[in-house]
Design a protein around this motif. Structure first.
Motif, short mmCIF file in Angstrom:
data_model
loop_
_atom_site.label_atom_id
_atom_site.label_comp_id
_atom_site.label_asym_id
_atom_site.label_seq_id
_atom_site.Cartn_x
_atom_site.Cartn_y
_atom_site.Cartn_z
N UNK A 308 51.88 41.55 41.48
CA UNK A 308 53.19 42.02 41.03
C UNK A 308 53.18 42.38 39.55
N UNK A 309 54.10 43.24 39.18
CA UNK A 309 54.38 43.49 37.77
C UNK A 309 53.23 44.17 37.01
N UNK A 310 52.58 45.13 37.62
CA UNK A 310 51.61 45.94 36.90
C UNK A 310 52.37 47.03 36.16
N UNK A 311 52.14 47.11 34.85
CA UNK A 311 52.94 48.03 34.04
C UNK A 311 52.19 49.31 33.65
N UNK A 312 50.86 49.23 33.53
CA UNK A 312 50.17 50.42 33.07
C UNK A 312 48.69 50.38 33.43
N UNK A 313 48.18 51.57 33.80
CA UNK A 313 46.75 51.76 34.00
C UNK A 313 46.15 52.23 32.67
N UNK A 314 45.02 51.62 32.26
CA UNK A 314 44.40 51.99 31.00
C UNK A 314 43.12 52.80 31.22
N UNK A 315 42.20 52.26 32.02
CA UNK A 315 40.92 52.97 32.20
C UNK A 315 40.11 52.31 33.30
N UNK A 316 39.06 53.03 33.76
CA UNK A 316 38.05 52.47 34.63
C UNK A 316 36.89 51.97 33.78
#
Length: 443
Positions: A308-316
């Motif tokens: 729950x509560x994932x706010x942002x994807x940054x990178x692989x």
């Protein structure tokens, strides 16, 4: 030895050096300084740099103290790998300590585009410690009142120019931003000015959408009227070379299900990062366009529904793990294969996190430093930076200006010896050794 090398050979040897060594070599003589700051040499060095990876990651983020006066703490760091265990260097960003928070619009060839709300952006190359003001745009609060805008930054390889595109949305009397055709303007580093771009855009870029630069083109997720802001059904593109807009469809399975969709780039491919969070369902999904420009090539990489509560994807990561930010504003790793996650103990404002491979380049080296903090004026079109030239943080440029008064630095045995050692070390790995030996004999 250095004074007896042919100019072409000297340029070839210097172009093989890392940036820090080249900055030292500027102090040898006026001839070397002129060669190194020549735009053609900067371009030649960039081509060689692009062929080799620096092995360093540029990582920045900002957090705020939990107690008054809630000071913000910005970090601009270089890491040797994706473990984020110990940085090799903390960069001194000229914007650090500014009262507002600078966002990184994007980066290209070692140049980072910084943006601060309504105020004019700036270009920063941390490798050479140079920052260049971008003049305030034509569309400002003073000229057009309240508005929303989106930026895209990248490199136009057809002209060798760095460009920043700005898309401005004006509200109607009911504060709707999809009724009035947007205004578009573009800044060129080469011309050092803004100009208007004609367009017939029918879609709107939502507030949360960031830009992604790939294949000479800036991309944003957008909505097409009469759909509301909760339906992201298009990818808007802008070619920096042709300076025209394009449009690609978002797969229906994403547009109809997810409330927030954003674009990103990984390993030379365009990504769609989709979020949805309701009382019934939480889901995070990442899709990749396997063949650029082909809508049917969208492929789902993974879903996350149990976190729950994932706010942002940054990178692989190279390992296949994903770097994400949660609602607690902590950076963490997630492995889609094992569904395991681990925390980094790094906290920051979700929108402030930025990660990219550092390209050590000389771009902007031939430009004066132009950043100095000043109080923003009541006219919010003020850039918040001064038009007065300032020396670089380490004072290097101020020292180098003395070269115009004579060869004071050229007579320094320490600098000459260090430069010669650098040249001989590089020459030992290339075919220039015989020419350098001959030059030494003549010296």
């Amino acid at each position: 030895m250095s004074d007896h090398l042919p100019q072409e050979l000297l340029a070839e040897i210097l172009s093989r050096l890392p940036v820090k060594s080249i900055l030292i070599c500027r102090c040898v003589s006026k001839t070397w300084y002129s060669l190194i700051t020549n735009p053609s040499f900067i371009t030649h060095h960039l081509k060689k740099t692009a062929a080799r990876n620096s092995g360093l990651l540029f990582f920045s983020y900002c957090n705020r103290e939990p107690c008054p006066p809630f000071r913000k703490n910005e970090s601009y760091l270089l890491y040797p790998d994706e473990l984020f265990a110990s940085p090799v260097e903390e960069l001194d960003c000229p914007c650090k300590g500014f009262k507002g928070l600078f966002d990184i619009v994007g980066s290209c060839n070692g140049v980072f585009c910084l943006s601060y709300g309504y105020y004019a952006p700036a270009l920063w190359n941390p490798s050479v410690r140079k920052i260049v003001n971008i003049p305030r745009p034509n569309v400002t609060f003073t000229s057009h009142g309240f508005h929303k805008h989106s930026h895209g930054f990248g490199f136009d390889s057809s002209t060798g120019d760095y460009k920043l595109v700005r898309i401005v949305y004006l509200p109607d009397s009911n504060l709707n931003f999809d009724k009035i055709p947007p205004l578009v303007e573009i800044y060129s580093l080469r011309s050092r000015g803004w100009r208007k771009v004609d367009n017939d855009l029918k879609c709107v870029i939502p507030d949360f959408s960031t830009s992604a630069f790939l294949n000479g083109t800036c991309h944003w997720v957008a909505t097409k009227p009469p759909n509301g802001p909760d339906v992201c059904d298009a990818i808007l593109s802008f070619s920096l070379g042709e300076e025209v807009f394009g449009e690609m469809e978002v797969p229906d399975c994403l547009a109809k299900k997810y409330h927030y969709i954003n674009v990103a780039v990984s390993d030379g491919s365009l990504l769609l990062v989709a979020f949805t969070e309701t009382t019934e369902e939480r889901c995070f999904s990442v899709w990749m366009m396997k063949e650029y420009g082909v809508p049917g090539s969208w492929t789902k990489l993974f879903n996350i529904s149990h976190l729950a509560d994932i706010r942002r994807f940054i990178a692989f990561r190279q390992s296949g793990e994903v770097l994400l930010v949660n609602g607690g504003e902590e950076l963490f790793f997630y492995d889609p294969k094992t569904e395991e996650f681990s925390y980094t103990e790094i906290w920051g404002t979700p929108s402030s996190f930025y990660l990219d491979t550092l390209v050590e380049s000389l771009v902007l080296l031939d430009e004066p430093n132009e950043f100095a903090e000043e109080e923003p004026s009541e006219d919010d079109g003020s850039s918040g930076v001064s038009n007065e030239n300032s020396s670089s943080p380490d004072g290097v440029d101020m020292d180098l200006q003395k070269n115009n008064e004579g060869n004071q630095n050229a007579n320094s045995p320490i600098i000459l010896n260090e430069a010669n050692e650098i040249l001989e070390e590089v020459a030992s790995t290339c075919n220039s050794q015989m020419a350098i030996d001959k030059a030494n004999e003549e010296a």
